[in-house]
Motif scaffolding. Structure first.
Motif, PDB file in Angstrom:
ATOM      1  N   THR A 130      11.946   1.602  12.996  1.00 26.23           N
ATOM      2  CA  THR A 130      12.476   0.904  11.834  1.00 26.23           C
ATOM      3  C   THR A 130      11.380   0.842  10.779  1.00 26.23           C
ATOM      4  OG1 THR A 130      13.998  -0.415  13.176  1.00 26.23           O
ATOM      5  CG2 THR A 130      13.478  -1.234  10.971  1.00 26.23           C
ATOM      6  N   VAL A 131      11.677   1.345   9.599  1.00 20.84           N
ATOM      7  CA  VAL A 131      10.681   1.394   8.531  1.00 20.84           C
ATOM      8  C   VAL A 131      11.246   0.760   7.269  1.00 20.84           C
ATOM      9  CG1 VAL A 131       9.618   3.488   9.460  1.00 20.84           C
ATOM     10  CG2 VAL A 131      11.428   3.680   7.746  1.00 20.84           C
ATOM     11  N   THR A 132      10.333   0.336   6.414  1.00 23.58           N
ATOM     12  CA  THR A 132      10.705  -0.178   5.101  1.00 23.58           C
ATOM     13  C   THR A 132      10.318   0.853   4.055  1.00 23.58           C
ATOM     14  OG1 THR A 132      10.384  -2.477   5.799  1.00 23.58           O
ATOM     15  CG2 THR A 132      10.423  -2.047   3.431  1.00 23.58           C
ATOM     16  N   VAL A 133      11.286   1.259   3.247  1.00 27.57           N
ATOM     17  CA  VAL A 133      11.049   2.237   2.185  1.00 27.57           C
ATOM     18  C   VAL A 133      10.996   1.480   0.861  1.00 27.57           C
ATOM     19  CG1 VAL A 133      11.860   4.341   1.066  1.00 27.57           C
ATOM     20  CG2 VAL A 133      12.297   3.982   3.505  1.00 27.57           C
ATOM     21  N   ARG A 134       9.844   1.562   0.201  1.00 31.20           N
ATOM     22  CA  ARG A 134       9.649   0.876  -1.074  1.00 31.20           C
ATOM     23  C   ARG A 134       9.557   1.914  -2.192  1.00 31.20           C
ATOM     24  NH1 ARG A 134       6.392  -1.852   2.771  1.00 31.20           N
ATOM     25  NH2 ARG A 134       7.048  -4.022   3.047  1.00 31.20           N
ATOM     26  N   TRP A 135      10.215   1.661  -3.300  1.00 35.75           N
ATOM     27  CA  TRP A 135      10.318   2.668  -4.346  1.00 35.75           C
ATOM     28  C   TRP A 135      10.263   2.036  -5.727  1.00 35.75           C
ATOM     29  CZ3 TRP A 135      14.441   1.917  -7.641  1.00 35.75           C
ATOM     30  CH2 TRP A 135      15.462   1.064  -7.167  1.00 35.75           C
ATOM     31  N   GLU A 136       9.980   2.869  -6.718  1.00 35.40           N
ATOM     32  CA  GLU A 136      10.060   2.480  -8.118  1.00 35.40           C
ATOM     33  C   GLU A 136      10.543   3.685  -8.915  1.00 35.40           C
ATOM     34  OE1 GLU A 136       6.984   1.341 -11.639  1.00 35.40           O
ATOM     35  OE2 GLU A 136       6.862   0.081  -9.841  1.00 35.40           O
ATOM     36  N   PHE A 138       7.511   6.580  -4.349  1.00 35.51           N
ATOM     37  CA  PHE A 138       7.721   5.677  -3.216  1.00 35.51           C
ATOM     38  C   PHE A 138       6.417   5.478  -2.460  1.00 35.51           C
ATOM     39  CE2 PHE A 138       8.074   9.847  -1.427  1.00 35.51           C
ATOM     40  CZ  PHE A 138       7.830   9.765  -0.064  1.00 35.51           C
ATOM     41  N   ASP A 139       6.331   4.341  -1.769  1.00 34.67           N
ATOM     42  CA  ASP A 139       5.187   4.090  -0.898  1.00 34.67           C
ATOM     43  C   ASP A 139       5.355   4.927   0.364  1.00 34.67           C
ATOM     44  OD1 ASP A 139       4.330   2.219  -2.718  1.00 34.67           O
ATOM     45  OD2 ASP A 139       4.782   0.480  -1.476  1.00 34.67           O
ATOM     46  N   PHE A 140       4.306   5.608   0.769  1.00 35.34           N
ATOM     47  CA  PHE A 140       4.386   6.393   1.992  1.00 35.34           C
ATOM     48  C   PHE A 140       4.658   5.485   3.189  1.00 35.34           C
ATOM     49  CE2 PHE A 140       1.430   9.267  -0.451  1.00 35.34           C
ATOM     50  CZ  PHE A 140       2.389  10.250  -0.681  1.00 35.34           C
ATOM     51  N   ILE A 141       5.443   6.010   4.119  1.00 32.38           N
ATOM     52  CA  ILE A 141       5.671   5.295   5.364  1.00 32.38           C
ATOM     53  C   ILE A 141       4.320   5.080   6.051  1.00 32.38           C
ATOM     54  CG2 ILE A 141       6.808   5.389   7.622  1.00 32.38           C
ATOM     55  CD1 ILE A 141       8.653   5.056   5.150  1.00 32.38           C
ATOM     56  N   ASP A 172      11.568  12.955   5.303  1.00 27.28           N
ATOM     57  CA  ASP A 172      12.856  12.397   5.735  1.00 27.28           C
ATOM     58  C   ASP A 172      13.072  10.999   5.165  1.00 27.28           C
ATOM     59  OD1 ASP A 172      13.274  14.725   7.115  1.00 27.28           O
ATOM     60  OD2 ASP A 172      12.816  13.893   9.083  1.00 27.28           O
ATOM     61  N   ALA A 173      11.985  10.236   5.019  1.00 30.85           N
ATOM     62  CA  ALA A 173      12.100   8.917   4.385  1.00 30.85           C
ATOM     63  C   ALA A 173      12.528   9.065   2.936  1.00 30.85           C
ATOM     64  CB  ALA A 173      10.773   8.169   4.489  1.00 30.85           C
ATOM     65  N   LEU A 174      11.994  10.067   2.256  1.00 33.02           N
ATOM     66  CA  LEU A 174      12.415  10.321   0.877  1.00 33.02           C
ATOM     67  C   LEU A 174      13.886  10.695   0.813  1.00 33.02           C
ATOM     68  CD1 LEU A 174      11.964  10.732  -2.142  1.00 33.02           C
ATOM     69  CD2 LEU A 174      11.073  13.017  -1.628  1.00 33.02           C
ATOM     70  N   ALA A 175      14.365  11.494   1.756  1.00 34.75           N
ATOM     71  CA  ALA A 175      15.781  11.852   1.785  1.00 34.75           C
ATOM     72  C   ALA A 175      16.654  10.608   1.944  1.00 34.75           C
ATOM     73  CB  ALA A 175      16.051  12.850   2.904  1.00 34.75           C
ATOM     74  N   LEU A 176      16.216   9.667   2.797  1.00 33.41           N
ATOM     75  CA  LEU A 176      16.940   8.403   2.934  1.00 33.41           C
ATOM     76  C   LEU A 176      16.948   7.631   1.622  1.00 33.41           C
ATOM     77  CD1 LEU A 176      15.629   7.151   6.413  1.00 33.41           C
ATOM     78  CD2 LEU A 176      17.896   8.095   5.899  1.00 33.41           C
ATOM     79  N   LEU A 177      15.824   7.662   0.909  1.00 35.29           N
ATOM     80  CA  LEU A 177      15.747   6.981  -0.381  1.00 35.29           C
ATOM     81  C   LEU A 177      16.710   7.603  -1.390  1.00 35.29           C
ATOM     82  CD1 LEU A 177      14.515   5.097  -2.481  1.00 35.29           C
ATOM     83  CD2 LEU A 177      12.596   6.704  -2.709  1.00 35.29           C
ATOM     84  N   LEU A 178      16.778   8.928  -1.428  1.00 29.52           N
ATOM     85  CA  LEU A 178      17.700   9.577  -2.357  1.00 29.52           C
ATOM     86  C   LEU A 178      19.146   9.214  -2.033  1.00 29.52           C
ATOM     87  CD1 LEU A 178      16.125  13.136  -2.783  1.00 29.52           C
ATOM     88  CD2 LEU A 178      15.708  11.046  -4.102  1.00 29.52           C
ATOM     89  N   ASP A 179      19.465   9.146  -0.749  1.00 29.32           N
ATOM     90  CA  ASP A 179      20.809   8.701  -0.361  1.00 29.32           C
ATOM     91  C   ASP A 179      21.066   7.285  -0.857  1.00 29.32           C
ATOM     92  OD1 ASP A 179      21.277  11.092   0.930  1.00 29.32           O
ATOM     93  OD2 ASP A 179      20.782  10.327   2.923  1.00 29.32           O
ATOM     94  N   HIS A 180      20.065   6.425  -0.670  1.00 32.86           N
ATOM     95  CA  HIS A 180      20.192   5.023  -1.072  1.00 32.86           C
ATOM     96  C   HIS A 180      20.432   4.889  -2.573  1.00 32.86           C
ATOM     97  CE1 HIS A 180      19.373   0.733  -1.279  1.00 32.86           C
ATOM     98  NE2 HIS A 180      18.369   0.953  -2.105  1.00 32.86           N
TER      99      HIS A 180
END
Length: 343
Positions: free
Chosen positions: A45-51, A105-108, A125-133
């Motif tokens: 479980t990770v937290t994806v932080r973005w701007e 985004f902040d790196f995992i 893959d975390a970036l792909a989740l962010l794009l989906d979000h």
């Protein structure tokens, strides 16, 4: 270059994954929690932080930097703090938030809470989740410097349909053995500090070693050519004040676990350039001691007709991306075409 901390100096805006982003102001920031299958650590479980800054309907460019970079790339109308790529993002620049949406985004693992091997594929893959979000189907470009260049390669490899082109600066398809050995010694410095119950001192020494690898002998010759001094019975050379100040600033904002795991992540990186099917501009810096020009030539040769090479001469070595902002901006101007291109 600064790592994002668990207690970020920037105001947080938590955005649950199930809630669409509807605020259309020029700059947005958020985070969400997701399950991420990691290459070496299993499901976490990770937290994806973005701007993101820019018009909501504009083409999207992702900008990612070294392991110390974070989601805040430049000051904007909503978040006035200085960013890590201040000279590259702004009005009149190629990465102009008035014309493009610039996403970072902040790196995992950058918050220090993930103590496990982290692959560049996990970041992609975390970036792909962010794009989906964010309901972003495709990127106009992914601009990656250093570690960000490695993540860009993995993203193009694993999510090929979601990016139109890459610009990779000072980041090859594999770690050079010399650079990997250099980082391994830095990690040993941290381990020695931990054995002495002073991991901060170990991280400070590792950062000082790193600064010598980021920059060049030519720059040090120009800046620190003063004669040594005898201070309290010991010889002190001119560069030590600079190295001490740099280390102190870094230790104050960097979780040790984050630095260790992201340092390892650089050395884990390896892709086959022939499998990258996205048009890619590769930028190399003569004198870069971490990512030699020869390695980036090999990357471009592996890319075949999809790759092109730009070479900079700079006394700033690996850090040229952050220091030679006008020259990098000129390269980006020709490497990134705005909406309407059909590449």
């Amino acid at each position: 270059m600064s790592l994002a901390l668990p207690s970020s100096p920037f105001p947080e805006a938590f955005v649950p994954a199930s809630v669409p982003v509807t605020d259309h102001s020029a700059a947005l920031r958020g985070e969400f929690v997701a399950a991420l299958p990691m290459r070496h650590a299993g499901l976490r479980t990770v937290t994806v932080r973005w701007e993101c800054a820019g018009p909501p309907q504009a083409a999207v460019v992702v900008l990612a930097g070294g392991i110390s970079a974070h989601r805040h790339v430049a000051a904007n109308d909503r978040f006035a703090e200085k960013g890590w790529a201040e000279g590259l993002v702004g009005p009149g620049r190629t990465l102009d938030p008035q014309l493009l949406r610039v996403l970072a985004f902040d790196f995992i693992g950058a918050d220090g809470t993930l103590d496990a091997p982290i692959d560049t594929a996990d970041q992609a893959d975390a970036l792909a989740l962010l794009l989906d979000h964010l309901s972003i189907s495709r990127l106009q470009a992914f601009v990656g410097y250093s570690y960000g260049a490695l993540v860009a390669q993995q993203f193009a490899l694993r999510h090929r349909a979601r990016v139109q082109r890459l610009v990779v600066v000072s980041g090859a398809h594999r770690a050079h053995p010399y650079a990997a050995a250099w980082r391994a010694l830095q990690r040993r410095a941290v381990a020695l500090g931990q054995l002495q119950c002073s991991e901060e001192h170990g991280l400070a020494l590792a950062r000082q070693f790193a600064m010598l690898s980021y920059r060049t002998p030519e720059e040090f010759s120009e800046r620190f050519d003063a004669a040594p001094e005898v201070v309290n019975g010991r010889v002190r050379v001119a560069a030590e004040d600079y190295l001490d100040a740099t280390a102190a600033q870094y230790v104050a904002r960097t979780p040790v676990t984050a630095w260790l795991r992201l340092s390892e992540s650089i050395d884990l990186h390896r892709v086959d350039p022939a499998q990258l099917q996205v048009p890619t501009v590769v930028v190399a810096v003569e004198g870069d001691r971490l990512v030699p020009l020869a390695d980036l030539v090999t990357l471009v040769e592996g890319l075949g007709p999809r790759g092109s090479l730009r070479v900079l001469r700079s006394p700033y070595g690996h850090d040229a991306f952050l220091k030679e902002t006008d020259r990098i901006n000129s390269i980006l101007a020709t490497a990134i075409r705005l909406p309407g291109d059909t590449a």
